[in-house]
Design an enzyme around this catalytic site. Structure first.
Site, PDB file in Angstrom:
ATOM      1  N   HIS A  89      40.348  42.059  35.827  1.00 16.68           N
ATOM      2  CA  HIS A  89      39.725  42.297  34.513  1.00 16.68           C
ATOM      3  C   HIS A  89      40.642  43.145  33.653  1.00 16.68           C
ATOM      4  CE1 HIS A  89      35.897  41.063  36.400  1.00 16.68           C
ATOM      5  NE2 HIS A  89      35.506  40.822  35.167  1.00 16.68           N
ATOM      6  N   LYS A 103      37.718  47.966  31.450  1.00 18.68           N
ATOM      7  CA  LYS A 103      36.525  47.839  32.302  1.00 18.68           C
ATOM      8  C   LYS A 103      36.310  49.136  33.085  1.00 18.68           C
ATOM      9  CE  LYS A 103      34.063  44.821  35.430  1.00 18.68           C
ATOM     10  NZ  LYS A 103      32.821  45.025  34.680  1.00 18.68           N
TER      11      LYS A 103
END
Ligand SMILES: NC(=O)c1ccc[n+]([C@@H]2O[C@H](COP(=O)([O-])OP(=O)(O)OC[C@H]3O[C@@H](n4cnc5c(N)ncnc54)[C@H](O)[C@@H]3O)[C@@H](O)[C@H]2O)c1
Length: 256
Positions: free
Chosen positions: A145, A149
């Site tokens: 990600h 995040k």
């Protein structure tokens, strides 16, 4: 439908655009720092008061793992259908479920609102079930990600890991740290990479001495996540009005 957005970051903005395209009205955006939010507040009491005053018929919460639980606790007594997208609060799930029932209200939560990811859950479950008949196969998960995040591994990776363990009885525990010794066969390794702006990739490996089967889900745009969350609120609101299902906490498998 009149919707309040709690958290007006990347997902909040995407939710506004998707909800408005579907004909809904955003009556409130709350965020402690976003300059374009209607209300700048961070205390859960203030947030709940703003939501109540807005006349919202539904609330969507996408904030941060460190604040989501208190936000939920303060929003539930309003008895307005609540969709929660923030991840990273799994250990509070049972407590929140009880509070939803105590407050006689409707809440929806999902680690991932994408329809594709929810199809991927079913594909992985079936693959794990098939593979588990053959002792030669091991399994591991990897996810990547963007660097903004907050939680790691992703809520989606933990959901996939739980589905693998339900369908592959040889796997009994999740290991998210690096291995400093040889893994034991019942450990399921879930590893994470944080890089640049990647919107989200989840990979499941089934590996034998002879071959590897790889299943991958790659998000192309976050719009699918926002659309899934708006659909979840529409479903939850209809469920509440029709009283088809009792008050409680629902998720994607209930809706799909
Ligand atoms: N379930 C899903 O499908 C899904 C999809 C995408 C993101 N997420 C999760 O949703 C969360 C938000 O994602 P994002 O990409 O919008 O993050 P983001 O950082 O862009 O936005 C979060 C916003 O929440 C605000 N915020 C912080 N504390 C708050 C508080 N007390 N009250 C109200 N707002 C507050 C921040 O100021 C920020 O603007 C993360 O936990 C992320 O992992 C879940």
């Amino acid at each position: 439908m009149k919707i309040a957005l709690v958290g007006y970051g990347q997902m909040g903005h995407m939710l506004r655009s998707v909800a408005e395209k579907k004909g809904h009205e955003i009556v409130l955006t709350v965020d402690p720092i976003a300059k374009d939010a209607d209300v700048n507040a961070s205390s859960p009491e203030e947030i709940a008061a703003a939501v109540k005053k807005s006349g919202a018929e539904g609330v969507i919460e996408f904030t941060h793992p460190s604040v989501v639980v208190n936000n939920i606790k303060n929003l539930l007594p309003l008895q307005i259908p609540l969709v929660v997208g923030t991840t990273g609060w799994n250990e509070h799930k049972d407590e929140i479920r009880q509070l939803v029932e105590k407050n006689q209200t409707y809440m929806f939560q999902a680690a991932n609102y994408s329809i594709g990811v929810n199809l991927f859950y079913r594909i992985v479950s079936e693959a794990a079930r098939l593979v588990s008949s053959y002792d030669d196969y091991d399994c591991a998960l990897w996810e990547a990600h963007h660097t903004k995040k907050a939680d790691s591994p992703s809520g989606t990776a933990l959901e996939i890991a739980s589905l693998v363990m339900q369908n592959m009885p040889s796997k009994k525990t999740i290991v998210t740290d690096a291995f400093h010794q040889r893994p034991s066969p019942e450990q399921l390794h879930v590893s994470s990479t944080r890089i640049g702006s990647v919107p989200g990739t989840h990979k499941v490996y089934f590996d034998s001495p002879f071959d590897t089967i790889e299943l991958t889900h790659t998000v192309r745009s976050r719009e699918g996540l926002a659309l899934g969350a708006v659909c979840a609120l529409e479903w939850l609101s209809k469920t509440e009005k029709d009283k088809k299902l009792p008050c409680g906490m629902y998720t994607m498998s209930d809706m799909l």
